[in-house]
Design a protein around this motif. Structure first.
Motif: not given
Length: 163
Positions: A24-25, A28, A32, A41, A44, A48
């Motif tokens: 997940i990190d 992201r 970004f 973006r 997003m 996610e």
């Protein structure tokens, strides 16, 4: 099921929580790292959400593979503990690795994709300009003939009304 098997399964679930936190990190971080006007973006939240759904499905597959579908109450707690462990201890190191991978792999890939899209847009623009240039005389002739024809039709209708 013996205690050592349960302990190994608990460790696997904690490790899967650490993996979920990293994924997940990383998602992201990848999102970004794209330009602000990119479609990735803009979408997003959907991207996610799909990642979370995929990770949830993989977690249940892991549970099914590991425990033959038997679900215990400590399984989601172990995975949440793994996510917290990632946030607390592993995030700085693994985020550094993810940033290196993004800069080495993702940014050049995104640059190539944007370059290909820009080239395709330019080719399409040139083809449309050539097509418009070729069709321009026919459009002019058509507009002139349709205008004169409509002018004559109005005149014919006007004369028919007078008689």
């Amino acid at each position: 099921m013996i205690v050592s098997e349960q302990f190994v399964q608990l460790l696997v679930m904690v490790l899967s929580g650490i993996a979920v936190g990293f994924i997940i990190d990383s998602v992201r971080l990848i999102v970004f790292s794209t330009p602000k006007r990119s479609s990735l973006r803009r979408w997003m939240m959907v991207f996610e959400l799909l990642t979370w759904i995929l990770l949830g499905g993989l977690t249940y597959y892991l549970l099914f593979w590991l425990k033959d579908g038997a679900w215990r109450a400590y399984d989601p707690l172990a995975q949440i503990a793994g996510i917290f462990l990632y946030q607390t201890f592993f995030q700085t190191f693994l985020r550094f690795i993810a940033k290196v991978l993004v800069n080495i792999i993702w940014r050049p890939f995104w640059f190539v994709v944007e370059l290909i899209i820009a080239i395709i847009r330019q080719i399409l623009q040139i083809l449309m300009n050539i097509g418009a240039f070729i069709l321009r005389p026919f459009v002019k002739i058509y507009s002139y003939l349709s205008y004169t024809f409509l002018k004559k039709v109005r005149f014919i209708k006007y004369n028919k009304r007078q008689q």
